[in-house]
Design a protein around this motif. Structure first.
Motif, PDB file in Angstrom:
ATOM      1  N   UNK A   1      58.770  85.477 140.282  1.00 22.98           N
ATOM      2  CA  UNK A   1      59.268  86.725 139.672  1.00 22.98           C
ATOM      3  C   UNK A   1      58.980  87.961 140.508  1.00 22.98           C
ATOM      4  N   UNK A   2      57.893  87.930 141.285  1.00 22.10           N
ATOM      5  CA  UNK A   2      57.594  89.084 142.127  1.00 22.10           C
ATOM      6  C   UNK A   2      58.552  89.192 143.309  1.00 22.10           C
ATOM      7  N   UNK A   3      59.222  88.090 143.670  1.00 18.96           N
ATOM      8  CA  UNK A   3      60.244  88.186 144.719  1.00 18.96           C
ATOM      9  C   UNK A   3      61.355  89.113 144.271  1.00 18.96           C
ATOM     10  N   UNK A   4      61.719  89.021 142.995  1.00 18.13           N
ATOM     11  CA  UNK A   4      62.730  89.937 142.479  1.00 18.13           C
ATOM     12  C   UNK A   4      62.158  91.346 142.342  1.00 18.13           C
ATOM     13  N   UNK A   5      60.936  91.447 141.850  1.00 15.20           N
ATOM     14  CA  UNK A   5      60.323  92.766 141.707  1.00 15.20           C
ATOM     15  C   UNK A   5      60.200  93.492 143.029  1.00 15.20           C
ATOM     16  N   UNK A   6      59.821  92.769 144.074  1.00 11.94           N
ATOM     17  CA  UNK A   6      59.690  93.387 145.390  1.00 11.94           C
ATOM     18  C   UNK A   6      61.054  93.743 145.972  1.00 11.94           C
ATOM     19  N   UNK A   7      62.062  92.928 145.678  1.00 19.02           N
ATOM     20  CA  UNK A   7      63.416  93.285 146.107  1.00 19.02           C
ATOM     21  C   UNK A   7      63.858  94.586 145.425  1.00 19.02           C
ATOM     22  N   UNK A   8      63.600  94.699 144.138  1.00 18.80           N
ATOM     23  CA  UNK A   8      63.951  95.917 143.414  1.00 18.80           C
ATOM     24  C   UNK A   8      63.240  97.124 144.026  1.00 18.80           C
ATOM     25  N   UNK A   9      61.971  96.948 144.345  1.00 20.57           N
ATOM     26  CA  UNK A   9      61.206  98.035 144.952  1.00 20.57           C
ATOM     27  C   UNK A   9      61.819  98.439 146.289  1.00 20.57           C
ATOM     28  N   UNK A  10      62.187  97.461 147.095  1.00 19.20           N
ATOM     29  CA  UNK A  10      62.792  97.738 148.397  1.00 19.20           C
ATOM     30  C   UNK A  10      64.163  98.397 148.254  1.00 19.20           C
ATOM     31  N   UNK A  11      65.031  97.803 147.453  1.00 18.39           N
ATOM     32  CA  UNK A  11      66.394  98.314 147.315  1.00 18.39           C
ATOM     33  C   UNK A  11      66.419  99.702 146.690  1.00 18.39           C
ATOM     34  N   UNK A  12      65.384 100.057 145.940  1.00 16.85           N
ATOM     35  CA  UNK A  12      65.323 101.389 145.342  1.00 16.85           C
ATOM     36  C   UNK A  12      65.356 102.486 146.404  1.00 16.85           C
ATOM     37  N   UNK A  13      64.884 102.176 147.598  1.00 13.05           N
ATOM     38  CA  UNK A  13      64.918 103.168 148.681  1.00 13.05           C
ATOM     39  C   UNK A  13      66.360 103.486 149.058  1.00 13.05           C
ATOM     40  N   UNK A  14      67.161 102.457 149.275  1.00  9.25           N
ATOM     41  CA  UNK A  14      68.569 102.672 149.589  1.00  9.25           C
ATOM     42  C   UNK A  14      69.317 103.300 148.436  1.00  9.25           C
ATOM     43  N   UNK A  15      69.002 102.881 147.221  1.00 12.95           N
ATOM     44  CA  UNK A  15      69.637 103.460 146.031  1.00 12.95           C
ATOM     45  C   UNK A  15      69.385 104.960 145.982  1.00 12.95           C
ATOM     46  N   UNK A  16      68.141 105.368 146.194  1.00 15.27           N
ATOM     47  CA  UNK A  16      67.800 106.787 146.168  1.00 15.27           C
ATOM     48  C   UNK A  16      68.545 107.554 147.255  1.00 15.27           C
ATOM     49  N   UNK A  17      68.584 106.994 148.457  1.00  9.16           N
ATOM     50  CA  UNK A  17      69.252 107.668 149.574  1.00  9.16           C
ATOM     51  C   UNK A  17      70.738 107.854 149.294  1.00  9.16           C
ATOM     52  N   UNK A  18      71.392 106.826 148.778  1.00 11.26           N
ATOM     53  CA  UNK A  18      72.831 106.925 148.496  1.00 11.26           C
ATOM     54  C   UNK A  18      73.101 107.889 147.345  1.00 11.26           C
ATOM     55  N   UNK A  19      72.271 107.846 146.306  1.00 10.50           N
ATOM     56  CA  UNK A  19      72.459 108.779 145.193  1.00 10.50           C
ATOM     57  C   UNK A  19      72.310 110.219 145.665  1.00 10.50           C
ATOM     58  N   UNK A  20      71.306 110.453 146.524  1.00 10.68           N
ATOM     59  CA  UNK A  20      71.093 111.805 147.038  1.00 10.68           C
ATOM     60  C   UNK A  20      72.249 112.251 147.920  1.00 10.68           C
ATOM     61  N   UNK A  21      72.741 111.368 148.782  1.00 11.54           N
ATOM     62  CA  UNK A  21      73.880 111.723 149.630  1.00 11.54           C
ATOM     63  C   UNK A  21      75.098 112.067 148.782  1.00 11.54           C
ATOM     64  N   UNK A  22      75.325 111.277 147.738  1.00 13.67           N
ATOM     65  CA  UNK A  22      76.497 111.496 146.895  1.00 13.67           C
ATOM     66  C   UNK A  22      76.433 112.851 146.194  1.00 13.67           C
ATOM     67  N   UNK A  23      75.239 113.278 145.811  1.00 17.04           N
ATOM     68  CA  UNK A  23      75.124 114.572 145.128  1.00 17.04           C
ATOM     69  C   UNK A  23      75.537 115.727 146.040  1.00 17.04           C
ATOM     70  N   UNK A  24      75.456 115.525 147.349  1.00 19.81           N
ATOM     71  CA  UNK A  24      75.824 116.576 148.288  1.00 19.81           C
ATOM     72  C   UNK A  24      77.284 116.566 148.683  1.00 19.81           C
ATOM     73  N   UNK A  25      78.065 115.616 148.177  1.00 16.49           N
ATOM     74  CA  UNK A  25      79.468 115.513 148.566  1.00 16.49           C
ATOM     75  C   UNK A  25      80.419 116.186 147.579  1.00 16.49           C
ATOM     76  N   UNK A  26      79.868 116.708 146.478  1.00 10.32           N
ATOM     77  CA  UNK A  26      80.658 117.551 145.590  1.00 10.32           C
ATOM     78  C   UNK A  26      81.611 116.853 144.647  1.00 10.32           C
TER      79      UNK A  26
END
Length: 268
Positions: A226-251
């Motif tokens: 189960x921690x394999x999924x938890x660690x994947x979620x933790x890792x992918x959250x970095x890309x999720x945050x970056x894409x969400x932030x980029x999208x907020x700047x595109x109007x």
């Protein structure tokens, strides 16, 4: 109506939230017994992840291997459902935390769960091999049983990549860790045997993908599936945050899954 039961005590309330992870009191913050002021500036974020999950700091070799796995899964572009959802949500007038939460909530058995599933599979192979069966025979039996349940084998093949570009560097680092005595190599051998079994009789192999490679890493490092999924979620959250932030700047506002000029196919 009389009630002879003892009234709850302060200790009862304290025990309700008992934890070995952190101690927080006035002027005191400790993580697994380590004062936070001693960790700040001297301990990496990856090492603190290990500390909180495992109860002690990792060795340098363990830390390097965990970091490699976490880096490998941070992002896979807007065609990944979690990233697309993050970008769509970010245009709907919600905060970054809501966009990240919306995306993380898409990480389930199909998108985000293959690492956990693959770790279960490789664990079966490694256990049988550890009991004296050849790893090739174990892989053949386990693959046959899994394929009887589903045509899809988690951790192998990729819908975009002929060979996942993350495969070689991850497996190379696992092999280096085996050579250095950091891990045993049982999960690496299991993964390679499964890869060989899947290639048998085929003109095109079915190479292990990033989910399978990270499953090897997490298995070698002793993490529960189960921690394999938890660690994947933790890792992918970095890309999720970056894409969400980029999208907020595109109007954009109320961004849908495809441009308004392209209507969906209507089935009459």
């Amino acid at each position: 109506m009389n009630d002879d039961r003892d009234a709850p005590t302060v200790r009862d309330v304290s025990d309700w939230w008992s934890t070995a992870i952190s101690r927080v009191e006035p002027d005191v913050i400790e993580l697994r017994g380590h004062p936070i002021q001693e960790l700040i500036g001297s301990t990496s974020f990856v090492a603190v992840i290990w500390l909180l999950l495992r109860g002690q700091l990792p060795t340098p070799g363990q830390e390097r291997l965990l970091e490699a796995a976490l880096v490998s899964s941070v992002d896979h572009g807007p065609h990944a459902p979690s990233i697309a959802v993050a970008r769509i949500a970010a245009t709907c007038g919600i905060g970054l935390n809501n966009a990240v939460a919306s995306a993380v909530n898409t990480l389930g058995d199909v998108h985000g769960g293959a690492g956990e599933q693959c770790l279960h599979l490789l664990g079966e192979v490694a256990t049988r091999a550890g009991a004296g069966e050849s790893v090739e025979s174990a892989a053949s039996s386990v693959v046959g049983r899994w394929r009887a349940r589903s045509r899809y084998l988690p951790g192998y093949g990729h819908r975009f990549h002929t060979v996942d570009p993350r495969r070689e560097p991850l497996l190379r680092r696992v092999q280096e860790a085996v050579d250095d005595g950091v891990v045993t190599g049982a999960y690496l051998r299991a993964a390679e045997a499964v890869e060989g079994e899947l290639a048998r009789g085929r003109s095109r192999p079915v190479p292990i993908n990033v989910d399978g490679c990270t499953a090897v890493v997490y298995g070698e490092l002793g993490f529960a599936p189960p921690l394999a999924r938890g660690l994947f979620v933790l890792s992918r959250s970095v890309g999720i945050l970056a894409h969400a932030w980029e999208e907020t700047g595109q109007g954009r506002r109320n961004k849908g899954p495809m441009p308004p000029s392209i209507p969906p196919t209507f089935l009459s």
